[in-house]
Design a protein around this motif. Structure first.
Motif, PDB file in Angstrom:
ATOM      1  N   GLY A 287      56.771  40.402  97.626  1.00 11.87           N
ATOM      2  CA  GLY A 287      57.610  39.810  98.655  1.00 11.87           C
ATOM      3  C   GLY A 287      58.179  40.907  99.541  1.00 11.87           C
ATOM      4  N   GLU A 288      58.981  40.496 100.533  1.00  9.76           N
ATOM      5  CA  GLU A 288      59.567  41.504 101.437  1.00  9.76           C
ATOM      6  C   GLU A 288      60.479  42.451 100.669  1.00  9.76           C
ATOM      7  OE1 GLU A 288      61.096  40.814 105.226  1.00  9.76           O
ATOM      8  OE2 GLU A 288      59.749  39.134 105.669  1.00  9.76           O
ATOM      9  N   GLU A 289      61.206  41.899  99.690  1.00 10.25           N
ATOM     10  CA  GLU A 289      62.159  42.745  98.959  1.00 10.25           C
ATOM     11  C   GLU A 289      61.423  43.807  98.138  1.00 10.25           C
ATOM     12  OE1 GLU A 289      65.269  43.537  99.379  1.00 10.25           O
ATOM     13  OE2 GLU A 289      64.804  42.165 101.029  1.00 10.25           O
ATOM     14  N   GLY A 290      60.323  43.395  97.530  1.00 14.69           N
ATOM     15  CA  GLY A 290      59.523  44.332  96.739  1.00 14.69           C
ATOM     16  C   GLY A 290      58.944  45.434  97.608  1.00 14.69           C
ATOM     17  N   LEU A 291      58.478  45.038  98.782  1.00 19.75           N
ATOM     18  CA  LEU A 291      57.927  46.040  99.704  1.00 19.75           C
ATOM     19  C   LEU A 291      59.011  47.012 100.158  1.00 19.75           C
ATOM     20  CD1 LEU A 291      55.425  44.079 102.000  1.00 19.75           C
ATOM     21  CD2 LEU A 291      54.880  45.989 100.484  1.00 19.75           C
ATOM     22  N   ARG A 292      60.201  46.474 100.389  1.00 23.12           N
ATOM     23  CA  ARG A 292      61.316  47.328 100.809  1.00 23.12           C
ATOM     24  C   ARG A 292      61.632  48.368  99.731  1.00 23.12           C
ATOM     25  NH1 ARG A 292      64.996  46.042 104.475  1.00 23.12           N
ATOM     26  NH2 ARG A 292      64.455  43.851 104.292  1.00 23.12           N
ATOM     27  N   ARG A 293      61.699  47.894  98.491  1.00 20.46           N
ATOM     28  CA  ARG A 293      61.980  48.812  97.371  1.00 20.46           C
ATOM     29  C   ARG A 293      60.901  49.877  97.278  1.00 20.46           C
ATOM     30  NH1 ARG A 293      63.401  44.658  94.373  1.00 20.46           N
ATOM     31  NH2 ARG A 293      61.316  44.469  93.502  1.00 20.46           N
ATOM     32  N   ARG A 294      59.655  49.394  97.421  1.00 19.92           N
ATOM     33  CA  ARG A 294      58.492  50.281  97.343  1.00 19.92           C
ATOM     34  C   ARG A 294      58.575  51.368  98.410  1.00 19.92           C
ATOM     35  NH1 ARG A 294      53.698  49.313  94.860  1.00 19.92           N
ATOM     36  NH2 ARG A 294      51.779  49.825  95.945  1.00 19.92           N
ATOM     37  N   ALA A 295      58.955  50.968  99.625  1.00 17.37           N
ATOM     38  CA  ALA A 295      59.081  51.926 100.722  1.00 17.37           C
ATOM     39  C   ALA A 295      60.194  52.928 100.419  1.00 17.37           C
ATOM     40  CB  ALA A 295      59.355  51.183 102.028  1.00 17.37           C
ATOM     41  N   GLN A 296      61.328  52.404  99.940  1.00 16.44           N
ATOM     42  CA  GLN A 296      62.462  53.297  99.650  1.00 16.44           C
ATOM     43  C   GLN A 296      62.111  54.306  98.561  1.00 16.44           C
ATOM     44  OE1 GLN A 296      65.365  50.272  98.852  1.00 16.44           O
ATOM     45  NE2 GLN A 296      66.050  50.135 100.995  1.00 16.44           N
ATOM     46  N   GLN A 297      61.403  53.837  97.532  1.00 13.00           N
ATOM     47  CA  GLN A 297      61.030  54.746  96.441  1.00 13.00           C
ATOM     48  C   GLN A 297      60.084  55.844  96.926  1.00 13.00           C
ATOM     49  OE1 GLN A 297      59.474  51.879  93.708  1.00 13.00           O
ATOM     50  NE2 GLN A 297      61.471  51.460  92.762  1.00 13.00           N
ATOM     51  N   SER A 298      59.147  55.456  97.788  1.00  9.34           N
ATOM     52  CA  SER A 298      58.191  56.447  98.286  1.00  9.34           C
ATOM     53  C   SER A 298      58.876  57.472  99.184  1.00  9.34           C
ATOM     54  CB  SER A 298      57.065  55.749  99.044  1.00  9.34           C
ATOM     55  OG  SER A 298      56.282  55.010  98.148  1.00  9.34           O
ATOM     56  N   VAL A 299      59.797  56.998 100.021  1.00  6.53           N
ATOM     57  CA  VAL A 299      60.537  57.921 100.887  1.00  6.53           C
ATOM     58  C   VAL A 299      61.366  58.875 100.017  1.00  6.53           C
ATOM     59  CG1 VAL A 299      62.365  58.114 102.631  1.00  6.53           C
ATOM     60  CG2 VAL A 299      60.594  56.363 102.876  1.00  6.53           C
ATOM     61  N   ALA A 300      61.976  58.335  98.974  1.00  8.66           N
ATOM     62  CA  ALA A 300      62.808  59.172  98.092  1.00  8.66           C
ATOM     63  C   ALA A 300      61.946  60.240  97.407  1.00  8.66           C
ATOM     64  CB  ALA A 300      63.512  58.304  97.043  1.00  8.66           C
ATOM     65  N   LEU A 301      60.745  59.866  97.017  1.00  8.93           N
ATOM     66  CA  LEU A 301      59.855  60.827  96.352  1.00  8.93           C
ATOM     67  C   LEU A 301      59.412  61.924  97.337  1.00  8.93           C
ATOM     68  CD1 LEU A 301      58.776  61.202  93.506  1.00  8.93           C
ATOM     69  CD2 LEU A 301      56.675  59.994  94.179  1.00  8.93           C
ATOM     70  N   ALA A 302      59.209  61.530  98.594  1.00 11.86           N
ATOM     71  CA  ALA A 302      58.835  62.518  99.620  1.00 11.86           C
ATOM     72  C   ALA A 302      59.992  63.498  99.849  1.00 11.86           C
ATOM     73  CB  ALA A 302      58.458  61.811 100.918  1.00 11.86           C
ATOM     74  N   GLU A 303      61.197  62.936  99.870  1.00 12.16           N
ATOM     75  CA  GLU A 303      62.396  63.747 100.045  1.00 12.16           C
ATOM     76  C   GLU A 303      62.486  64.779  98.918  1.00 12.16           C
ATOM     77  OE1 GLU A 303      65.496  60.882 101.776  1.00 12.16           O
ATOM     78  OE2 GLU A 303      66.319  61.559  99.851  1.00 12.16           O
ATOM     79  N   TYR A 304      62.197  64.297  97.714  1.00 11.80           N
ATOM     80  CA  TYR A 304      62.235  65.164  96.531  1.00 11.80           C
ATOM     81  C   TYR A 304      61.189  66.282  96.652  1.00 11.80           C
ATOM     82  CZ  TYR A 304      61.203  66.602  91.733  1.00 11.80           C
ATOM     83  OH  TYR A 304      60.941  67.328  90.606  1.00 11.80           O
ATOM     84  N   ALA A 305      59.962  65.906  97.005  1.00  9.05           N
ATOM     85  CA  ALA A 305      58.887  66.904  97.097  1.00  9.05           C
ATOM     86  C   ALA A 305      59.227  67.954  98.159  1.00  9.05           C
ATOM     87  CB  ALA A 305      57.563  66.220  97.438  1.00  9.05           C
ATOM     88  N   GLU A 306      59.721  67.484  99.296  1.00 16.98           N
ATOM     89  CA  GLU A 306      60.078  68.420 100.367  1.00 16.98           C
ATOM     90  C   GLU A 306      61.165  69.385  99.894  1.00 16.98           C
ATOM     91  OE1 GLU A 306      62.109  66.675 103.666  1.00 16.98           O
ATOM     92  OE2 GLU A 306      61.878  68.450 104.949  1.00 16.98           O
ATOM     93  N   SER A 307      62.197  68.852  99.236  1.00 17.07           N
ATOM     94  CA  SER A 307      63.306  69.734  98.868  1.00 17.07           C
ATOM     95  C   SER A 307      62.904  70.681  97.729  1.00 17.07           C
ATOM     96  CB  SER A 307      64.573  68.937  98.549  1.00 17.07           C
ATOM     97  OG  SER A 307      64.420  68.286  97.328  1.00 17.07           O
ATOM     98  N   GLU A 308      62.059  70.217  96.810  1.00 18.78           N
ATOM     99  CA  GLU A 308      61.576  71.103  95.745  1.00 18.78           C
ATOM    100  C   GLU A 308      60.764  72.273  96.321  1.00 18.78           C
ATOM    101  OE1 GLU A 308      61.760  71.131  91.976  1.00 18.78           O
ATOM    102  OE2 GLU A 308      63.542  70.449  93.029  1.00 18.78           O
ATOM    103  N   LEU A 309      59.878  71.941  97.265  1.00 17.34           N
ATOM    104  CA  LEU A 309      59.071  73.003  97.882  1.00 17.34           C
ATOM    105  C   LEU A 309      59.969  74.001  98.600  1.00 17.34           C
ATOM    106  CD1 LEU A 309      56.094  70.801  99.155  1.00 17.34           C
ATOM    107  CD2 LEU A 309      55.869  72.779  97.623  1.00 17.34           C
ATOM    108  N   ARG A 310      60.926  73.484  99.349  1.00 15.09           N
ATOM    109  CA  ARG A 310      61.823  74.368 100.118  1.00 15.09           C
ATOM    110  C   ARG A 310      62.676  75.233  99.183  1.00 15.09           C
ATOM    111  NH1 ARG A 310      61.794  72.974 105.616  1.00 15.09           N
ATOM    112  NH2 ARG A 310      63.470  74.463 105.906  1.00 15.09           N
ATOM    113  N   ARG A 311      63.112  74.596  98.100  1.00  9.43           N
ATOM    114  CA  ARG A 311      63.943  75.320  97.132  1.00  9.43           C
ATOM    115  C   ARG A 311      63.173  76.524  96.574  1.00  9.43           C
ATOM    116  NH1 ARG A 311      65.312  74.829  91.713  1.00  9.43           N
ATOM    117  NH2 ARG A 311      63.787  73.217  91.246  1.00  9.43           N
ATOM    118  N   HIS A 312      61.843  76.411  96.555  1.00 12.32           N
ATOM    119  CA  HIS A 312      61.021  77.517  96.058  1.00 12.32           C
ATOM    120  C   HIS A 312      60.482  78.377  97.197  1.00 12.32           C
ATOM    121  CE1 HIS A 312      60.947  74.956  92.405  1.00 12.32           C
ATOM    122  NE2 HIS A 312      61.024  76.147  91.827  1.00 12.32           N
TER     123      HIS A 312
END
Ligand SMILES: *Cc1c(COP(=O)(O)O)cnc(C)c1O
Length: 374
Positions: A287-312
């Motif tokens: 549903g729309e809510e599931g897709l929204r959650r899915r999008a938020q989780q993926s964005v959060a994971l990208a944020e994490y990957a970016e900050s981990e790389l930068r931290r190193h």
């Protein structure tokens, strides 16, 4: 994941092992891996074929067009199509949807010029060649987004010819998004009334409606047609997608075919009857809510990957709310190991649904270890 390989020839068993491993490892292509549609296995014994227009009666009945219509309706609402002025079908992928949008545009403006940025997907040049359309390439900014000044100046020179703008909603390498509302405004300013805008939302179509701010990419923002991939963010074992267009544009190309007792409004003759079931199942589950959650989780994971790389100490970057994390090209061994797409001195990771945090951490550790060895 449990497997049932009873009675499979050795070649298939080996391929299944290799493909499973390759699936587990990739981080650089925009394809979700968190699905399992084996519940649809019984449909593999039926010659489903969605021949013809999904919205018209047909003599052939071994189809899934009723559910295809629901899928198309769902995405029409998601992309804010006007009531009763939309049409669409389930395609074989984003490229077919892009070809379709350009085809509609050409029928509307046979002498039109197509404008697209240099960061546009490689399949588009081929489509333009197939359709024999005049076109002009526009500069892109570092982010991958079109250079609006270059677009404006170029449009101004050719004001007498209807423009067909091919807009990228998530470029392949950096996920840059062209602003369709801004392009519409530009056309208004130049007093160009005959124009067509196609939205290539292959990657970001099912994500963009849930981002804040919402990227200007859909019908309400001024698109005439939109193409999305189904096997990317949503995920599917078979490539697929959805194309949507304003109904008035499609009516121009519809031809009635006696043989199938239906309108021939799509690009191919026979059409996949399984992929609409896969998409239908996905949207019914999420549903729309599931897709929204899915999008938020993926964005959060990208944020994490970016900050981990930068931290190193790796100068990684990302467009606003993007799932694509860009960094200086990594050595060939890592490109192969993690299937990291690399072009113009840059590699990327795309945090699609189903990517495990552990895998991401391992890959980041590899990148940090190999720093500077590209
Ligand atoms: C993936 C992609 C395409 C092609 O879509 P397919 O589903 O692979 O046919 C076109 N444009 C963009 C921006 C893409 O990301």
């Amino acid at each position: 994941m449990d497997r049932d390989t009873r009675g499979l020839p050795r070649e298939l068993d080996e391929l299944l092992d290799a493909a499973t491993q390759a699936r587990n490892d990739y981080l650089g292509y925009p394809v979700a891996k968190d699905f399992d549609y084996r519940e649809l296995a019984d449909f593999l014994a039926i010659p489903l074929n969605n021949l013809g227009d999904p919205f018209q009666d047909s003599t052939w009945r071994v189809d899934s067009r009723a559910l295809e219509r629901e899928v198309v309706r769902f995405f029409a609402q998601l992309t804010r199509a006007e009531d009763d002025d939309w049409w669409g079908y389930v395609t074989n992928g984003g490229s077919e949807g892009n070809l379709y949008g350009l085809y509609l545009a050409r029928e509307l403006y046979p002498s039109g010029i197509v404008y697209f940025s240099e960061e546009t997907h490689y399949s588009v040049s081929k489509n333009l060649h197939l359709l024999n359309m005049r076109h002009i390439m526009i500069r892109a900014q570092e982010s991958g987004e079109i250079d609006y000044d270059d677009l404006y100046e170029t449009l101004k020179i050719h004001r007498d010819v209807p423009p067909i703008i091919f807009a990228n909603i998530g470029t392949t390498m950096t996920e840059g998004k062209d602003d369709i509302a801004r392009i519409r405004e530009m056309l208004r300013k130049l007093a160009i009334h005959n124009a067509y805008i196609h939205s290539d939302a292959a990657l970001c179509g099912p994500v963009a409606p849930f981002l804040e701010p919402r990227p200007p990419f859909d019908f309400a923002d001024g698109a005439d047609s939109i193409s999305m991939s189904g096997h990317k963010f949503i995920g599917s074992p078979i490539p697929c997608g959805v194309v949507l267009a304003k109904k008035q544009h499609v009516e121009r190309i519809a031809r009635s075919i006696a043989y199938i007792g239906c309108l021939d409004t799509t690009i191919t003759g026979s059409r996949n009857g399984l992929t609409p079931l896969i998409l239908w199942r996905a949207i019914r589950k999420l549903g729309e809510e599931g897709l929204r959650r899915r999008a938020q989780q993926s964005v959060a994971l990208a944020e994490y990957a970016e900050s981990e790389l930068r931290r190193h100490g790796i100068p990684a970057w990302r467009n606003p709310n993007a799932l694509t994390v860009v960094f200086p090209a990594v050595p060939e061994t890592l490109r192969r190991k993690w299937q990291l797409a690399t072009a113009k001195g840059q590699s990327h990771i795309i945090t699609m649904p189903g990517i495990a945090r552990d895998t991401l951490d391992e890959c980041i550790a590899d990148i940090v270890r190999c720093r500077g060895n590209a």
